[in-house]
Design an enzyme around this catalytic site. Sequence first.
Site, PDB file in Angstrom:
ATOM      1  N   VAL A   1       0.825  -1.203   0.000  1.00  0.00           N
ATOM      2  CA  VAL A   1       0.000   0.000   0.000  1.00  0.00           C
ATOM      3  C   VAL A   1       0.867   1.265   0.000  1.00  0.00           C
ATOM      4  O   VAL A   1       0.671   2.170  -0.808  1.00  0.00           O
ATOM      5  CB  VAL A   1      -0.953  -0.020   1.219  1.00  0.00           C
TER       6      VAL A   1
ATOM      7  N   ASP B   1      10.249   3.605   6.302  1.00  0.00           N
ATOM      8  CA  ASP B   1      10.016   2.185   6.630  1.00  0.00           C
ATOM      9  C   ASP B   1      11.064   1.766   7.645  1.00  0.00           C
ATOM     10  O   ASP B   1      12.228   2.183   7.556  1.00  0.00           O
ATOM     11  CB  ASP B   1      10.117   1.315   5.379  1.00  0.00           C
TER      12      ASP B   1
ATOM     13  N   THR C   1      -1.793  -4.398   9.620  1.00  0.00           N
ATOM     14  CA  THR C   1      -2.762  -4.546  10.713  1.00  0.00           C
ATOM     15  C   THR C   1      -3.137  -6.031  10.769  1.00  0.00           C
ATOM     16  O   THR C   1      -4.203  -6.428  10.286  1.00  0.00           O
ATOM     17  CB  THR C   1      -4.009  -3.673  10.460  1.00  0.00           C
TER      18      THR C   1
ATOM     19  N   CYS D   1      -5.650  -9.443   3.304  1.00  0.00           N
ATOM     20  CA  CYS D   1      -6.939  -8.777   3.542  1.00  0.00           C
ATOM     21  C   CYS D   1      -8.080  -9.736   3.892  1.00  0.00           C
ATOM     22  O   CYS D   1      -8.634  -9.667   4.982  1.00  0.00           O
ATOM     23  CB  CYS D   1      -7.316  -7.957   2.315  1.00  0.00           C
TER      24      CYS D   1
ATOM     25  N   ARG E   1       1.447 -14.353   1.865  1.00  0.00           N
ATOM     26  CA  ARG E   1       0.838 -14.131   3.176  1.00  0.00           C
ATOM     27  C   ARG E   1      -0.492 -14.893   3.282  1.00  0.00           C
ATOM     28  O   ARG E   1      -1.347 -14.772   2.408  1.00  0.00           O
ATOM     29  CB  ARG E   1       0.611 -12.642   3.414  1.00  0.00           C
TER      30      ARG E   1
HETATM   31  N1  LIG Z   1      -1.837  -5.457   0.297  1.00  0.00           N
HETATM   32  C1  LIG Z   1      -3.032  -5.076  -0.084  1.00  0.00           C
HETATM   33  O1  LIG Z   1      -3.483  -5.476  -1.143  1.00  0.00           O
HETATM   34  C2  LIG Z   1      -3.871  -4.128   0.743  1.00  0.00           C
HETATM   35  C3  LIG Z   1      -5.000  -3.551   0.162  1.00  0.00           C
HETATM   36  C4  LIG Z   1      -5.762  -2.676   0.892  1.00  0.00           C
HETATM   37  C5  LIG Z   1      -5.417  -2.390   2.219  1.00  0.00           C
HETATM   38  N2  LIG Z   1      -4.333  -2.991   2.787  1.00  0.00           N
HETATM   39  C6  LIG Z   1      -4.023  -2.617   4.154  1.00  0.00           C
HETATM   40  O2  LIG Z   1      -2.929  -1.707   4.151  1.00  0.00           O
HETATM   41  C7  LIG Z   1      -2.090  -1.883   5.291  1.00  0.00           C
HETATM   42  C8  LIG Z   1      -0.666  -2.171   4.861  1.00  0.00           C
HETATM   43  O3  LIG Z   1      -0.656  -3.382   4.124  1.00  0.00           O
HETATM   44  P1  LIG Z   1       0.512  -3.755   3.125  1.00  0.00           P
HETATM   45  O4  LIG Z   1      -0.032  -4.875   2.288  1.00  0.00           O
HETATM   46  O5  LIG Z   1       1.024  -2.555   2.451  1.00  0.00           O
HETATM   47  O6  LIG Z   1       1.606  -4.305   4.132  1.00  0.00           O
HETATM   48  P2  LIG Z   1       3.122  -4.718   3.785  1.00  0.00           P
HETATM   49  O7  LIG Z   1       3.479  -5.776   4.748  1.00  0.00           O
HETATM   50  O8  LIG Z   1       3.272  -4.978   2.323  1.00  0.00           O
HETATM   51  O9  LIG Z   1       3.958  -3.409   4.098  1.00  0.00           O
HETATM   52  C9  LIG Z   1       4.027  -2.844   5.335  1.00  0.00           C
HETATM   53  C10 LIG Z   1       5.351  -2.133   5.453  1.00  0.00           C
HETATM   54  O10 LIG Z   1       5.328  -1.415   6.678  1.00  0.00           O
HETATM   55  C11 LIG Z   1       6.607  -1.533   7.278  1.00  0.00           C
HETATM   56  N3  LIG Z   1       6.426  -1.226   8.691  1.00  0.00           N
HETATM   57  C12 LIG Z   1       5.919  -1.991   9.678  1.00  0.00           C
HETATM   58  N4  LIG Z   1       5.885  -1.306  10.826  1.00  0.00           N
HETATM   59  C13 LIG Z   1       6.387  -0.081  10.566  1.00  0.00           C
HETATM   60  C14 LIG Z   1       6.601   1.068  11.334  1.00  0.00           C
HETATM   61  N5  LIG Z   1       6.276   1.102  12.618  1.00  0.00           N
HETATM   62  N6  LIG Z   1       7.152   2.138  10.748  1.00  0.00           N
HETATM   63  C15 LIG Z   1       7.481   2.105   9.441  1.00  0.00           C
HETATM   64  N7  LIG Z   1       7.288   1.041   8.651  1.00  0.00           N
HETATM   65  C16 LIG Z   1       6.730  -0.031   9.211  1.00  0.00           C
HETATM   66  C17 LIG Z   1       7.074  -2.918   6.957  1.00  0.00           C
HETATM   67  O11 LIG Z   1       8.491  -3.006   7.039  1.00  0.00           O
HETATM   68  C18 LIG Z   1       6.557  -3.076   5.521  1.00  0.00           C
HETATM   69  O12 LIG Z   1       7.511  -2.690   4.561  1.00  0.00           O
HETATM   70  C19 LIG Z   1      -2.742  -3.004   6.091  1.00  0.00           C
HETATM   71  O13 LIG Z   1      -3.613  -2.449   7.036  1.00  0.00           O
HETATM   72  C20 LIG Z   1      -3.546  -3.752   5.034  1.00  0.00           C
HETATM   73  O14 LIG Z   1      -4.647  -4.441   5.584  1.00  0.00           O
HETATM   74  C21 LIG Z   1      -3.544  -3.830   2.071  1.00  0.00           C
END
Ligand SMILES: NC(=O)c1ccc[n+]([C@@H]2O[C@H](COP(=O)([O-])OP(=O)(O)OC[C@H]3O[C@@H](n4cnc5c(N)ncnc54)[C@H](O)[C@@H]3O)[C@@H](O)[C@H]2O)c1
Length: 401
Positions: free
Chosen positions: A11, A29, A83, A257, A325
């Site tokens: 995201v 990050d 999350t 998700c 995942r």
């Molecule tokens: N992947 C999807 O398709 C998608 C779609 C819609 C919503 N979401 C939501 O978006 C959010 C993020 O999901 P994602 O898929 O991008 O996750 P991800 O695991 O791909 O990326 C998360 C990133 O955040 C970093 N991170 C973790 N804790 C941190 C912190 N305290 N400070 C800075 N960086 C930190 C991690 O190192 C990682 O690179 C979640 O709530 C998810 O449910 C995801």
Amino acid sequence: MKVAVIGQGYVGLTISVFAGEFFEVIGFDNNPSLVAQLNEGFSHIEGVESDQLRKLIKQGNYSATNSGYDISEVELVIIAVPTPLSKDRQPDLKYIDAACRTIGENVKNSVLVINESTSFPGTLRNYIKPAIEKYSNFPTEHLYAISPERVDPGRGDYNQKNTPRLYAGLTAEASQRTKEFYSRFCDELVEVSSPEVAEAAKLFENTFRQVNIALVNEFAQIANALGISVYETLDAANTKPYGFMKFTPSAGVGGHCIPVDPTYLAAVAEEHGAPATFIRRANDVNLEMSKYVVDRVQVDNGGSLQGKSVLVVGVAYKPNVADVRETAAELVIEHLRNRGAVVSWHDEVVGTWNGESSAPLSGADIAIVVTKHDSVDEKAIVASAPYVFDTTGKIKGVKGL
Ligand SMILES: NC(=O)c1ccc[n+]([C@@H]2O[C@H](COP(=O)([O-])OP(=O)(O)OC[C@H]3O[C@@H](n4cnc5c(N)ncnc54)[C@H](O)[C@@H]3O)[C@@H](O)[C@H]2O)c1
């Protein structure tokens, strides 16, 4: 305007490159090797091209960091951190909390904070705002808004630009500034009356998918028991031009998700004394599909899998991405190993996973197709074992759901 995006995963990086066309984006990050990789111009996300990243870096519109100091002067902050569920399958906001600490301790000015991470209704108002205020080192009063992310990594037809975006601020000013920000790179913005509505809508979207997938997974079992084709039946039902939406069966649901978000909704429902029986049951049906698949394979193979070499084809949670995942392949492999099968897997998109590498697509007693990437040849799958079980509905002439 300087924008910080906390979290540079699916995201965060996706929104960073869209926003980077108009603003100076600092991708924060806490993974230092990812930060180094991004600063060298290498994207780790399907749908974000490394060339695009390099162009933004060259223009001075993108840089990655793991130093809080680098975001101290920004004017807008987006939260895009995981999350997940805790071990006892409860919402776990520890990454949100850590992101709030980063913002509170470092951001000097009063800014607009937008949460894009998925969480239960009330997270922005009752959790994020108080946490940032608690951690803040500065006499600031931030504005707060939510705009849940709907990105579907690897998808070609819908992206940040043409997917309508929900948003709501805690105040009218926060809503207005959120609208101004996203309208630079998003065609359609939909304001809702409160952050809680936006948060709940995101959870409901994914719960809708989870429940319908569970229904079709249950129906696949009914169709098999009745000796009819689930796919032909679904295609037949789908000729109705209204009131029906086609979902297809699978070995289970994966990704960050659909297996996770409905549990956020169930948890908050139960906390408020409302039922979530349907959501909980749908989750169970989807989790049980892996066992159903392995049971079918076992029955077809003389009632025992002991010592049989089984190749699981496709371990990513969906086609054409490397994301593993919550993949259903993990449970399929676990059931197979518990029954004495000698399991390997083939997935060159994923490459390595859980300390194992992708095996050749050949030479097994049994192949079970969990995910079919476009790059994998259908004929090669059919030739990989004398018995092939397909959970995707994409391989013709073999056993399957
Ligand atoms: N992947 C999807 O398709 C998608 C779609 C819609 C919503 N979401 C939501 O978006 C959010 C993020 O999901 P994602 O898929 O991008 O996750 P991800 O695991 O791909 O990326 C998360 C990133 O955040 C970093 N991170 C973790 N804790 C941190 C912190 N305290 N400070 C800075 N960086 C930190 C991690 O190192 C990682 O690179 C979640 O709530 C998810 O449910 C995801």
